[in-house]
Design an enzyme around this catalytic site. Structure first.
Site, short mmCIF file in Angstrom:
data_model
loop_
_atom_site.label_atom_id
_atom_site.label_comp_id
_atom_site.label_asym_id
_atom_site.label_seq_id
_atom_site.Cartn_x
_atom_site.Cartn_y
_atom_site.Cartn_z
N GLY A 4 0.19 -39.10 -44.82
CA GLY A 4 -1.09 -38.52 -45.19
C GLY A 4 -2.30 -39.29 -44.72
CB SER A 5 -3.00 -41.70 -42.00
OG SER A 5 -2.76 -40.95 -40.81
CD GLU B 69 -3.65 -37.34 -35.14
OE1 GLU B 69 -3.39 -36.92 -36.27
OE2 GLU B 69 -2.78 -37.69 -34.32
NE ARG C 260 9.92 -27.19 -43.76
CZ ARG C 260 11.15 -27.32 -43.28
NH1 ARG C 260 11.53 -28.47 -42.75
NH2 ARG C 260 11.99 -26.31 -43.33
CG HIS D 134 -0.84 -30.29 -31.91
ND1 HIS D 134 0.45 -30.23 -32.38
CD2 HIS D 134 -0.75 -30.38 -30.55
CE1 HIS D 134 1.29 -30.30 -31.35
NE2 HIS D 134 0.59 -30.38 -30.24
CG LEU E 163 2.79 -22.82 -43.09
CD1 LEU E 163 1.31 -23.17 -43.23
CD2 LEU E 163 3.45 -22.71 -44.46
NE ARG F 83 10.81 -20.56 -40.76
CZ ARG F 83 10.70 -21.86 -40.56
NH1 ARG F 83 9.87 -22.56 -41.29
NH2 ARG F 83 11.42 -22.46 -39.64
CG ASP G 7 1.13 -26.71 -32.59
OD1 ASP G 7 2.20 -27.22 -32.23
OD2 ASP G 7 0.66 -26.84 -33.75
CG ASN H 106 -2.27 -28.25 -37.66
OD1 ASN H 106 -1.94 -29.11 -38.48
ND2 ASN H 106 -1.65 -28.09 -36.50
#
Ligand code: GRF
Length: 197
Positions: free
Chosen positions: A11-12, A174, A91, A109, A93, A65, A145, A107
């Protein structure tokens, strides 16, 4: 804007987002951190910063799922998030879930999308002999992505880089890029942000 963050591990990136929101004059406020496993080290970091945490373990839903995502939706409801930030969430989605969050799920990436969608991005960039690598924040769409790019940080590849040394430098960027993008995203600003390191 009530911001939920999804994590799977350390979780950085989530910490970087929380710390930036705590700095003030930010239109976003954290409402919950969700992990898909109870061992995610980021859970303690969130709790230590006074943020509610929930675990929705994906394993009991193996192969289903949609049932996993229904459990996520139910777990999120009391926190009433307006926006979901995926931050090291590992995961995939389904389109059914993502379509409920169109324009409200982002998100990060670890590549300069559209290059290197999926996993092992640093090794693939090295293998390709790229001189420039980096990370991307994008809106999440059903294709993995692949959504509209909201920001990128460029990280030069060094001659003696390994996947490990390169990934560490990308991760540092990031932690710059994601908070900068979130800060503007919650104001409705979708102007792509390009950072050079
Ligand atoms: C890292 O590989 C990062 O590049 C990607 O997710 C992984 C874990 O990140 N975004 P975090 O430390 O859990 O935020």
């Amino acid at each position: 804007t009530r911001v939920a963050m999804f994590i799977s591990g350390g979780g950085s990136n989530m910490v970087a987002l929380l710390d930036d929101m705590a700095r003030g004059s930010h239109a976003g406020m954290p409402c919950v951190v969700l992990a898909n496993n109870a061992t995610a080290a980021g859970l303690a970091k969130a709790a230590g910063r006074g943020v509610a945490t929930i675990v929705v373990d994906h394993r009991p839903f193996a192969g289903d799922r949609v049932a996993f995502e229904t459990a996520i939706t139910q777990a999120l409801a009391p926190f009433a998030p307006d926006l979901i930030c995926l931050a090291g969430f590992m995961r995939v989605l389904t389109g059914g879930f993502i379509n409920q969050w169109t324009g409200r799920m982002i998100n990060i990436h670890p590549s300069l999308l559209p290059k290197y969608k999926g996993l092992h991005t640093h090794a693939r960039a090295l293998e390709a002999g790229d001189s420039m690598h980096g990370c991307t924040v994008h809106e999440v769409t059903a294709a993995l992505d692949d959504g509209p790019i909201l920001g990128q940080a460029q990280v030069p590849v060094l001659p003696d880089d390994t996947a490990d040394t390169l990934s560490r430098r990308v991760l540092e960027q990031e932690h710059r890029l994601y908070p900068a993008v979130l800060r503007r995203f919650v104001t409705g600003d979708r102007t792509p942000l390009i950072l050079t390191s």
